[in-house]
Scaffold this motif. Structure first.
Motif, mmCIF file in Angstrom:
data_model
loop_
_atom_site.group_PDB
_atom_site.id
_atom_site.type_symbol
_atom_site.label_atom_id
_atom_site.label_comp_id
_atom_site.label_asym_id
_atom_site.label_seq_id
_atom_site.Cartn_x
_atom_site.Cartn_y
_atom_site.Cartn_z
ATOM 1 N N VAL A 95 14.824 15.265 3.725
ATOM 2 C CA VAL A 95 13.672 14.615 3.097
ATOM 3 C C VAL A 95 13.621 13.164 3.562
ATOM 4 C CG1 VAL A 95 12.621 13.911 0.910
ATOM 5 C CG2 VAL A 95 13.772 16.132 1.089
ATOM 6 N N ARG A 96 12.469 12.745 4.041
ATOM 7 C CA ARG A 96 12.278 11.369 4.485
ATOM 8 C C ARG A 96 11.269 10.700 3.566
ATOM 9 N NH1 ARG A 96 12.432 12.378 10.966
ATOM 10 N NH2 ARG A 96 14.269 13.709 10.896
ATOM 11 N N ILE A 97 11.589 9.489 3.157
ATOM 12 C CA ILE A 97 10.818 8.799 2.131
ATOM 13 C C ILE A 97 10.347 7.437 2.635
ATOM 14 C CG2 ILE A 97 10.923 7.823 -0.201
ATOM 15 C CD1 ILE A 97 13.078 9.892 -0.825
ATOM 16 N N ASP A 98 9.162 7.047 2.205
ATOM 17 C CA ASP A 98 8.636 5.718 2.496
ATOM 18 C C ASP A 98 7.893 5.246 1.260
ATOM 19 O OD1 ASP A 98 8.072 3.394 3.825
ATOM 20 O OD2 ASP A 98 6.659 4.278 5.243
ATOM 21 N N ASP A 99 7.814 3.942 1.085
ATOM 22 C CA ASP A 99 7.117 3.406 -0.076
ATOM 23 C C ASP A 99 6.005 2.479 0.374
ATOM 24 O OD1 ASP A 99 8.757 1.321 0.853
ATOM 25 O OD2 ASP A 99 8.792 0.392 -1.115
ATOM 26 N N ALA A 100 5.091 2.256 -0.530
ATOM 27 C CA ALA A 100 3.995 1.317 -0.280
ATOM 28 C C ALA A 100 3.519 0.818 -1.632
ATOM 29 C CB ALA A 100 2.866 1.998 0.483
ATOM 30 N N TYR A 101 2.660 -0.171 -1.597
ATOM 31 C CA TYR A 101 2.132 -0.759 -2.827
ATOM 32 C C TYR A 101 0.618 -0.752 -2.761
ATOM 33 C CZ TYR A 101 6.827 -2.070 -3.906
ATOM 34 O OH TYR A 101 8.156 -2.006 -4.211
ATOM 35 N N LEU A 102 -0.007 -0.324 -3.853
ATOM 36 C CA LEU A 102 -1.462 -0.252 -3.930
ATOM 37 C C LEU A 102 -1.973 -1.308 -4.887
ATOM 38 C CD1 LEU A 102 -1.878 3.599 -4.327
ATOM 39 C CD2 LEU A 102 -1.931 2.267 -2.234
ATOM 40 N N GLY A 103 -3.121 -1.833 -4.594
ATOM 41 C CA GLY A 103 -3.742 -2.802 -5.479
ATOM 42 C C GLY A 103 -4.179 -4.017 -4.709
ATOM 43 N N GLY A 104 -4.984 -4.826 -5.368
ATOM 44 C CA GLY A 104 -5.546 -5.987 -4.698
ATOM 45 C C GLY A 104 -4.855 -7.272 -5.060
ATOM 46 N N GLU A 105 -5.260 -8.307 -4.383
ATOM 47 C CA GLU A 105 -4.728 -9.640 -4.614
ATOM 48 C C GLU A 105 -5.740 -10.411 -5.452
ATOM 49 O OE1 GLU A 105 -4.196 -13.637 -2.004
ATOM 50 O OE2 GLU A 105 -3.699 -11.738 -1.038
ATOM 51 N N ARG A 106 -5.267 -11.100 -6.455
ATOM 52 C CA ARG A 106 -6.132 -11.946 -7.267
ATOM 53 C C ARG A 106 -5.832 -13.394 -6.952
ATOM 54 N NH1 ARG A 106 -5.274 -8.566 -12.634
ATOM 55 N NH2 ARG A 106 -6.673 -6.880 -12.151
#
Length: 194
Positions: free
Chosen positions: A142-153
């Protein structure tokens, strides 16, 4: 550092996608084949014999055994949608292509629909993906990667530590060097914040 085989997989390019799903008829044919690979099967009595007719712009299957009527999108997330299948298919393509997510505003621009319709469409797709993956655990390589969602205020912190971003993790089960099964795990708060 070696090349990441997952990221370098051949995908479906936009021109290839348009060639396969660029018309309403192509989308209908693909959806019909996916829903009923051996031909129409009545959702009520599970028999195959049905006649078809057109009501408005919608093809209706009328079961010859129990007279139940069904459309191609009945019982799906597209049921009673006013959007053409070409826009649904393109939305699926766009939502699944980017590692960093696609904003409803961008989806609105790409599809030429209202922001409200884009927001609802995006969330229907994400919920369908969540439901599909919830009962299928990954195993083996199993290979895993992460990311972040959302905008900048304005005035807020940027990057991973931003209070406006939510983490998610994508995982892929590999077999013989190829993707076998994929999972997308979004944090619960993500759906509450958008």
């Amino acid at each position: 550092m070696p090349i990441n085989g997952i990221q370098m997989q051949k995908g479906l390019s936009l021109p290839e996608f348009i060639q396969l799903y660029g018309s309403e008829q192509q989308c209908e044919d693909a959806l019909q084949k996916a829903r009923w690979p051996q031909g129409f099967r009545c959702p009520k009595c599970h028999r195959q014999n049905a006649s078809t007719f057109i009501r408005g712009k919608t093809r209706i299957w009328d079961c010859c055994h129990c007279s139940h009527q069904a459309s191609l999108t009945a019982g799906t997330m597209m049921h009673q949608s006013q959007l053409p299948l070409t826009k649904w298919f393109l939305a699926v393509y766009l939502v699944t292509q980017l590692k960093t997510d696609i904003a409803a505003l961008s989806l609105r621009r790409q599809l030429g629909i209202t922001w409200k319709a884009a927001w609802l469409l995006k969330h229907k797709l994400m919920e369908a993906m969540r439901q599909r993956e919830s009962g299928r655990p990954l195993s083996g390589d199993v290979r895993i990667d992460d990311a972040y969602l959302g905008g900048e205020r304005n005035g807020g912190k940027r990057g991973r530590g931003s209070e406006n971003k939510v983490a998610f993790v994508a995982a892929v089960e590999m077999r013989d060097g190829l993707t076998h099964h994929q999972a997308l795990h979004l944090l619960f708060e993500f759906t509450q914040r958008i």
